[in-house]
Design a protein around this motif. Structure first.
Motif, PDB file in Angstrom:
ATOM      1  N   ALA A   1      -7.071 144.359  19.785  1.00  0.00           N
ATOM      2  CA  ALA A   1      -6.176 145.339  19.145  1.00  0.00           C
ATOM      3  C   ALA A   1      -5.174 145.863  20.144  1.00  0.00           C
ATOM      4  O   ALA A   1      -5.519 146.158  21.294  1.00  0.00           O
ATOM      5  CB  ALA A   1      -6.990 146.493  18.557  1.00  0.00           C
ATOM      6  N   ASN A   2      -3.927 145.999  19.713  1.00  0.00           N
ATOM      7  CA  ASN A   2      -2.889 146.604  20.542  1.00  0.00           C
ATOM      8  C   ASN A   2      -3.211 148.074  20.756  1.00  0.00           C
ATOM      9  O   ASN A   2      -3.513 148.804  19.818  1.00  0.00           O
ATOM     10  CB  ASN A   2      -1.526 146.449  19.859  1.00  0.00           C
ATOM     11  N   ASP A   3      -3.154 148.520  22.010  1.00  0.00           N
ATOM     12  CA  ASP A   3      -3.465 149.914  22.333  1.00  0.00           C
ATOM     13  C   ASP A   3      -2.306 150.538  23.092  1.00  0.00           C
ATOM     14  O   ASP A   3      -2.470 151.106  24.172  1.00  0.00           O
ATOM     15  CB  ASP A   3      -4.757 149.971  23.169  1.00  0.00           C
TER      16      ASP A   3
ATOM     17  N   GLY B   1      -0.276 144.610  15.809  1.00  0.00           N
ATOM     18  CA  GLY B   1      -1.319 144.062  14.955  1.00  0.00           C
ATOM     19  C   GLY B   1      -2.676 144.007  15.648  1.00  0.00           C
ATOM     20  O   GLY B   1      -2.802 144.291  16.835  1.00  0.00           O
ATOM     21  N   THR B   2      -3.692 143.636  14.888  1.00  0.00           N
ATOM     22  CA  THR B   2      -5.049 143.483  15.418  1.00  0.00           C
ATOM     23  C   THR B   2      -5.573 142.109  15.013  1.00  0.00           C
ATOM     24  O   THR B   2      -5.502 141.732  13.844  1.00  0.00           O
ATOM     25  CB  THR B   2      -5.982 144.577  14.885  1.00  0.00           C
ATOM     26  N   LEU B   3      -6.100 141.363  15.990  1.00  0.00           N
ATOM     27  CA  LEU B   3      -6.546 139.992  15.791  1.00  0.00           C
ATOM     28  C   LEU B   3      -8.062 139.956  15.629  1.00  0.00           C
ATOM     29  O   LEU B   3      -8.791 140.622  16.370  1.00  0.00           O
ATOM     30  CB  LEU B   3      -6.129 139.149  17.006  1.00  0.00           C
TER      31      LEU B   3
ATOM     32  N   GLY C   1       2.572 138.839  17.149  1.00  0.00           N
ATOM     33  CA  GLY C   1       2.031 139.769  16.167  1.00  0.00           C
ATOM     34  C   GLY C   1       1.209 140.864  16.811  1.00  0.00           C
ATOM     35  O   GLY C   1       1.261 142.021  16.402  1.00  0.00           O
ATOM     36  N   LEU C   2       0.433 140.510  17.841  1.00  0.00           N
ATOM     37  CA  LEU C   2      -0.359 141.508  18.553  1.00  0.00           C
ATOM     38  C   LEU C   2       0.550 142.471  19.303  1.00  0.00           C
ATOM     39  O   LEU C   2       0.327 143.678  19.326  1.00  0.00           O
ATOM     40  CB  LEU C   2      -1.323 140.801  19.518  1.00  0.00           C
ATOM     41  N   ARG C   3       1.606 141.949  19.906  1.00  0.00           N
ATOM     42  CA  ARG C   3       2.555 142.801  20.627  1.00  0.00           C
ATOM     43  C   ARG C   3       3.207 143.804  19.696  1.00  0.00           C
ATOM     44  O   ARG C   3       3.528 144.927  20.068  1.00  0.00           O
ATOM     45  CB  ARG C   3       3.625 141.932  21.295  1.00  0.00           C
ATOM     46  N   GLY C   4       3.407 143.401  18.432  1.00  0.00           N
ATOM     47  CA  GLY C   4       4.035 144.291  17.468  1.00  0.00           C
ATOM     48  C   GLY C   4       3.094 145.333  16.892  1.00  0.00           C
ATOM     49  O   GLY C   4       3.482 146.071  15.991  1.00  0.00           O
TER      50      GLY C   4
ATOM     51  N   ASP D   1      -3.347 146.790  11.013  1.00  0.00           N
ATOM     52  CA  ASP D   1      -3.869 147.981  11.680  1.00  0.00           C
ATOM     53  C   ASP D   1      -5.322 147.768  12.101  1.00  0.00           C
ATOM     54  O   ASP D   1      -6.029 146.906  11.590  1.00  0.00           O
ATOM     55  CB  ASP D   1      -3.764 149.216  10.764  1.00  0.00           C
ATOM     56  N   PHE D   2      -5.743 148.608  13.043  1.00  0.00           N
ATOM     57  CA  PHE D   2      -7.066 148.482  13.638  1.00  0.00           C
ATOM     58  C   PHE D   2      -8.175 148.763  12.628  1.00  0.00           C
ATOM     59  O   PHE D   2      -9.197 148.090  12.607  1.00  0.00           O
ATOM     60  CB  PHE D   2      -7.180 149.440  14.829  1.00  0.00           C
ATOM     61  N   ASP D   3      -8.001 149.787  11.774  1.00  0.00           N
ATOM     62  CA  ASP D   3      -9.061 150.161  10.839  1.00  0.00           C
ATOM     63  C   ASP D   3      -9.399 149.023   9.880  1.00  0.00           C
ATOM     64  O   ASP D   3     -10.562 148.790   9.554  1.00  0.00           O
ATOM     65  CB  ASP D   3      -8.653 151.412  10.046  1.00  0.00           C
ATOM     66  N   THR D   4      -8.352 148.309   9.396  1.00  0.00           N
ATOM     67  CA  THR D   4      -8.611 147.182   8.502  1.00  0.00           C
ATOM     68  C   THR D   4      -9.408 146.100   9.225  1.00  0.00           C
ATOM     69  O   THR D   4     -10.375 145.556   8.694  1.00  0.00           O
ATOM     70  CB  THR D   4      -7.285 146.600   7.982  1.00  0.00           C
TER      71      THR D   4
END
Length: 419
Positions: free
Chosen positions: A36-38, A133-135, A128-131, A11-14
């Motif tokens: 981050a995926n938006d 996630g945040t890189l 992972g980003l498509r699903g 997640d983005f917050d982490t």
């Protein structure tokens, strides 16, 4: 030797907290990237835009640390969808295009490959980003700080790609990219998502299983609550009046002057008279009477409840060579995608040139329609039968965009099918 430490978070917050701790630990903001995926568009809508240009300061809505990373903006990644990107990776991702409305043609995978990651493993991070996630990446010129960056990033439980995708959580090659197989620890590089390149000789066959989950709904009894009914004894004061009688003996002396009669002569004998006094006292008796009954029972109510969940299915997608056609199991020969690019470009110029979207942004839709048309399992489908399934798969990867791109998808389908 340059190093890049890479980690993927759920997640983005982490990921944001990871960036903040890296900055607090002394790592330069200009060396930190966040992608981050938006899919919902909520993060992108918070960015203020001016003629499609986004500056780093306009990302302050995402926190003082993230907002000051270089190159903060939004890009549409083919196969991924809209992403919020900041840092050197974002700068490479959106080089030469407008950050607010452009489409990053190279995508995340290409940018990671430029950092030294293998093509396969770059694809895993893209997946992972498509699903959702945040890189997070941090670029380092000094070997001394690699371990320190790994320690910080590992505290926040990055995704273990070996479990999630069959690959490693960090990647490396001869450029010195930091390696790892679990979290951020060191280890041997593995292949991702079980991908294997094989050649099939004449007469041989290779089967790919199509696995589909079924939803089986059962029921079990759980305690919803306990009703306790108990009897207690309470004493209540009561009053009632009763009339009682008391007897008292009285002795009186009266002066008399008369001659004694025969009866009086007996007075010269001794005698005793006894008189008994009596009194009444209350006597209390109690009798128990049943005045009410409390009946304890249990009623059963039945109702129908809708159970909603998701089931997964594997599909085999066929990627056709760009230079030669192929013959499907139905016997139909399909021309390569490149043969249709001119037609697709003409269709775009006629219908979408003034829409505000570039041809590159429509290219994934044309490719998707081509893939559908050349997939054997859809050989006997017409568009009405195909559309619900095609829409479902498209929306999984590009949420809420089907209505925008469905006409270009069908154009590719009809053209390849010769309709």
């Amino acid at each position: 030797m340059a190093h890049t430490v890479v980690a993927l978070y759920d997640d983005f917050d982490t990921a944001r907290r990871v960036v903040e701790e890296l900055v607090s630990a002394g790592f330069d903001r200009e060396d930190i990237s966040l992608v981050a995926n938006d899919a919902s568009g909520s993060m992108g809508s918070a960015l203020k835009t001016d003629k499609d240009d986004v500056t780093a300061g306009e990302g302050a809505g995402f926190g003082a640390v993230v907002g000051t990373l270089i190159g903060l903006g939004v890009a549409l990644i083919p196969g991924v969808g809209p992403v919020l990107a900041a840092g050197p990776l974002a700068a490479a991702l959106m080089a030469g295009i407008g950050a607010a409305a452009g489409a990053a043609t190279g995508g995340i995978a290409a940018s990671l490959i430029d950092l030294g990651m293998s093509e396969d493993e770059a694809g895993y991070y893209n997946e992972g980003l498509r699903g959702g996630g945040t890189l997070v990446t941090v670029s380092l010129d000094d070997d001394t700080y690699v371990g320190r960056a790994q320690d910080i990033m590992n505290r926040y439980n990055p995704i273990d790609v070996s479990d999630r995708f069959g690959g490693s959580s960090l990647s490396s090659d001869t450029s010195g990219l930091t390696t790892g197989t679990s979290g951020l620890s060191s280890g041997q590089k593995q292949s991702s998502m079980g991908t294997t390149n094989r050649n099939v000789d004449a007469g041989d066959q290779v089967s790919l299983p199509v696995v589909e989950e079924e939803l089986n709904v059962g029921k079990r009894t759980v305690e919803e609550g306990v009703a306790r009914v108990r009897s207690v004894v309470r004493e209540t004061p009561v009053e009632e009046q009763v009339h009682l009688r008391d007897e008292h003996v009285t002795v009186e002396r009266h002066p008399v002057d008369r001659p004694a009669d025969p009866n009086d002569l007996n007075a010269f004998r001794e005698q005793t008279i006894e008189v008994t006094e009596r009194r009444e006292e209350p006597v209390v008796q109690k009798q128990a009477r049943v005045v009410e009954e409390v009946v304890v029972g249990k009623e059963v109510e039945e109702h129908t409840e809708m159970v909603r969940d998701t089931v997964r299915r594997t599909d085999v997608e066929i990627e056709n060579a760009e230079t030669t056609g192929r013959t499907g199991m139905s016997g139909m020969t399909y021309r390569p995608y490149t043969d249709y690019e001119t037609d697709f470009h003409t269709h775009y110029d006629t219908n979408y040139a003034s829409s505000g979207y570039t041809f590159d942004q429509y290219t994934p839709a044309y490719r998707y329609g081509y893939t559908l048309a050349t997939t054997d399992r859809y050989g006997d489908y017409d568009w009405d039968r195909l559309e619900p399934e095609a829409r479902r798969y498209w929306e999984e990867r590009n949420p809420n965009t089907w209505e925008r791109f469905k006409d270009s998808i069908r154009e590719a389908w009809d053209r390849v099918r010769g309709r």
